[in-house]
Write an enzyme that holds these catalytic residues in place. Structure first.
Site, PDB file in Angstrom:
ATOM      1  N   GLU A   1       0.784  -1.230   0.000  1.00  0.00           N
ATOM      2  CA  GLU A   1       0.000   0.000   0.000  1.00  0.00           C
ATOM      3  C   GLU A   1       0.822   1.290   0.000  1.00  0.00           C
ATOM      4  O   GLU A   1       0.784   2.061   0.966  1.00  0.00           O
ATOM      5  CB  GLU A   1      -0.958  -0.005   1.197  1.00  0.00           C
ATOM      6  CG  GLU A   1      -1.920  -1.162   1.176  1.00  0.00           C
ATOM      7  CD  GLU A   1      -3.046  -1.038   2.205  1.00  0.00           C
ATOM      8  OE1 GLU A   1      -2.956  -0.190   3.105  1.00  0.00           O
ATOM      9  OE2 GLU A   1      -4.031  -1.792   2.076  1.00  0.00           O
TER      10      GLU A   1
ATOM     11  N   GLU B   1      -5.583  -8.532   0.643  1.00  0.00           N
ATOM     12  CA  GLU B   1      -6.188  -8.217   1.946  1.00  0.00           C
ATOM     13  C   GLU B   1      -7.663  -7.952   1.762  1.00  0.00           C
ATOM     14  O   GLU B   1      -8.065  -7.254   0.822  1.00  0.00           O
ATOM     15  CB  GLU B   1      -5.572  -6.956   2.573  1.00  0.00           C
ATOM     16  CG  GLU B   1      -4.226  -7.144   3.200  1.00  0.00           C
ATOM     17  CD  GLU B   1      -3.707  -5.855   3.845  1.00  0.00           C
ATOM     18  OE1 GLU B   1      -4.525  -5.020   4.309  1.00  0.00           O
ATOM     19  OE2 GLU B   1      -2.478  -5.682   3.862  1.00  0.00           O
TER      20      GLU B   1
HETATM   21  C1  FCB Z   1      -4.516  -2.215   5.423  1.00  0.00           C
HETATM   22  C2  FCB Z   1      -3.108  -2.514   5.900  1.00  0.00           C
HETATM   23  C3  FCB Z   1      -3.051  -3.580   6.962  1.00  0.00           C
HETATM   24  C4  FCB Z   1      -4.166  -3.422   7.961  1.00  0.00           C
HETATM   25  C5  FCB Z   1      -5.494  -3.328   7.265  1.00  0.00           C
HETATM   26  C6  FCB Z   1      -6.671  -3.240   8.199  1.00  0.00           C
HETATM   27  O1  FCB Z   1      -4.567  -0.940   4.884  1.00  0.00           O
HETATM   28  O2  FCB Z   1      -2.325  -2.933   4.819  1.00  0.00           O
HETATM   29  O3  FCB Z   1      -1.788  -3.541   7.549  1.00  0.00           O
HETATM   30  O4  FCB Z   1      -3.924  -2.326   8.743  1.00  0.00           O
HETATM   31  O5  FCB Z   1      -5.494  -2.213   6.417  1.00  0.00           O
END
Ligand code: FCB
Length: 502
Positions: free
Chosen positions: A220, A407
């Site tokens: 990210e 994620e």
């Molecule tokens: C993302 C991050 C991860 C975690 C989630 C909830 O943006 O990559 O580390 O904090 O959110």
């Protein structure tokens, strides 16, 4: 109105999502994509697109990568406790008011000591793959130069244990715990910074690539650049000018490019490389072609496009170049060739989506959420399952790479109940809704290769501290006791049935 680089009130998750909403919009996709768009919108107009909740299409195909994710600073415990260096997060956590509950990742889940038990849990879950990150300061205390042998040994043993448990390691090289020593030397503002990252990458890949085949360079960039260097909400907590932020972004992109080259040059076996982006795709308010096109344009605009387009398409997006003209750094054309490395998959962290429609004069209008829209405990993440349909569909259409959701998950206020278990029906419902949408994207032609739940276990949620629980395993931070939640067993069945129980 273009993305608002000067608006320092944007909370996490919004900063990267700013969209073009006027005539300064991203250039239209190349004609090939155009043709596909025409086909898709014709199908939409004819009502042939499936709707959410249909039983069809929950087939994830053979070899689908079912996994869960974590990151080093969020679970391991501070690197400096085991011969590693200090990270910018260690320092940031000491700043009064920086972390909502005043906590830090000093101990976190103490994973660095409890990793064997954690791998046992992963095996019980039946995970096929585990996405974790390597702590740069644990491996190189000064960020560059000497390696901390104990640091690399830790990951070496973890990788062995994973493979012995039948779990494929998916390694992220940088998930925000930047070495403090490099930050003090000027960090990402320095011309040397991409090279520092490439050298560290080489050291890790040399050691692990006989067993690790899946790599992600960065996690990210959208989030750590904006929240860390513009809004001071994340480490290192700076409030730099927009031109400095764009200089940092450019170096971060170069770091991705050089690291990708370093992985390919060093890897001891054929490997897959990607970069995990923080994405909030836009969904169309209706399936009318004009709304779909508005959503597509919104998806490829703002900071997300600024960081994605150079990596995947080899140029900065036109509309943003124009809007930010004054602040864009000068760089040689060869930089874009370095940044634009062939990648093997499109890694997307998706928690939610915006909704847009086509307004008058070809403008994109954001549709506000209705009052009472379902929300998670994390203020910036609403429940919008359609993000896992429209995101994969748009990204696949444009970049033609297999999509891996690196994620997705949710924070709900769960605790250990009187019966000793952790009941988290909302997480199960959340994941079920999102996974159905992902299956629908696959069914409609997007190549989707994997899904990693965030997160394997509750952990240190950055500026929120321990107030957010994203795990499928509950962690009691006073005792370090792990308790698998109901969602853990539910997800185990999802994996076993390859999505058949969705
Ligand atoms: C993302 C991050 C991860 C975690 C989630 C909830 O943006 O990559 O580390 O904090 O959110």
């Amino acid at each position: 109105m273009h993305s608002s680089p000067d608006d320092d009130t944007l909370p996490r998750g919004v900063a990267d999502l700013s969209m073009q909403t006027d005539s300064e919009q991203a250039s239209p996709p190349p004609s090939r994509e155009r043709r596909q768009f025409l086909t898709l919108s014709a199908a939409a107009a004819a009502g042939t697109l499936t709707r959410p909740g249909f039983a069809q299409g929950r087939d994830f195909g053979q070899g689908f990568v079912w996994g869960a994710a974590t990151s080093s600073y969020q679970i391991e415990g501070a690197a400096a406790r085991a011969g590693g260096g200090v990270s910018v997060w260690d320092t940031f956590c000491k700043r009064p008011g920086a972390i909502r509950d005043g906590s830090s990742g000093e101990i976190a889940c103490d994973h660095v000591n409890r990793w064997r038990d954690d791998v046992t849990l992963m095996r019980e879950l039946g995970m096929r793959a585990y996405r974790f990150s390597i702590s740069w300061p644990r491996v190189m205390p000064d960020g560059t130069g000497a390696v901390n042998a104990a640091g690399l040994d830790f990951y070496d043993r973890l990788v062995d244990a994973l493979l012995a448990a039948g779990i494929e390691p998916w390694v992220t090289l940088f998930h925000w715990d930047y070495p403090e020593a490099l930050h003090k030397r000027g960090g990402w503002l320095k011309d040397d910074s991409p090279d520092w990252f490439a050298k560290y990458t080489t050291a890790v890949v040399k050691r692990l690539s006989d067993r690790v085949r899946n790599w992600m360079t960065l996690n990210e960039p959208e989030i750590f650049v904006i929240l860390g260097y513009q809004l001071a909400l994340f480490a290192p907590g700076e409030k730099l000018s927009w031109s400095e932020v764009l200089r940092i972004s450019h170096r971060v992109l170069l770091a991705h490019g050089l690291a990708t080259q370093a992985i390919r040059a060093t890897s001891k076996q054929p490997c897959q490389v990607g970069c995990a982006s923080a994405l909030q795709p836009a969904m169309p308010a209706t399936e009318q072609p004009a709304d779909i096109e508005a959503a597509r344009r919104a998806t490829f605009s703002g900071m997300a496009a600024w960081l994605m387009e150079p990596m995947y398409a080899g140029s900065y997006p036109q509309a943003e170049l124009k809007a930010w003209e004054r602040d864009v750094p000068r760089f040689p054309a060869s930089d874009l060739r370095t940044i634009h490395q062939p990648l093997d998959f499109f890694a997307a962290n998706i928690y939610q989506a915006a909704t847009v429609r086509a307004g008058a004069d070809n403008k994109i209008e954001q549709v506000p959420r209705l009052p009472g829209h379902p929300r998670t405990l994390m203020d910036v993440f609403d429940v919008v399952p359609g993000g896992l349909y429209w995101g994969p569909r748009f990204y696949y259409e444009r970049y033609k790479l297999p999509i891996v959701i690196t994620e997705n998950g949710t924070s709900v206020p769960d605790w250990v109940a009187l019966d000793g278990k952790v009941h988290d029906p909302q997480r199960i419902d959340f994941m079920q809704r999102y996974l159905r949408e992902l299956a629908r994207a696959r069914n409609d032609g997007a190549q989707v290769r994997g899904y990693f739940a965030w997160s394997l276990m509750d952990n240190f949620e950055w500026a929120e501290g321990y107030r957010q629980r994203f795990g499928m395993v509950h962690v009691d931070f006073a005792t370090q006791r792990r308790t698998p939640k109901d969602s853990f067993y539910w997800y185990r069945d999802v994996i076993r049935s390859n999505g058949g129980n969705l």
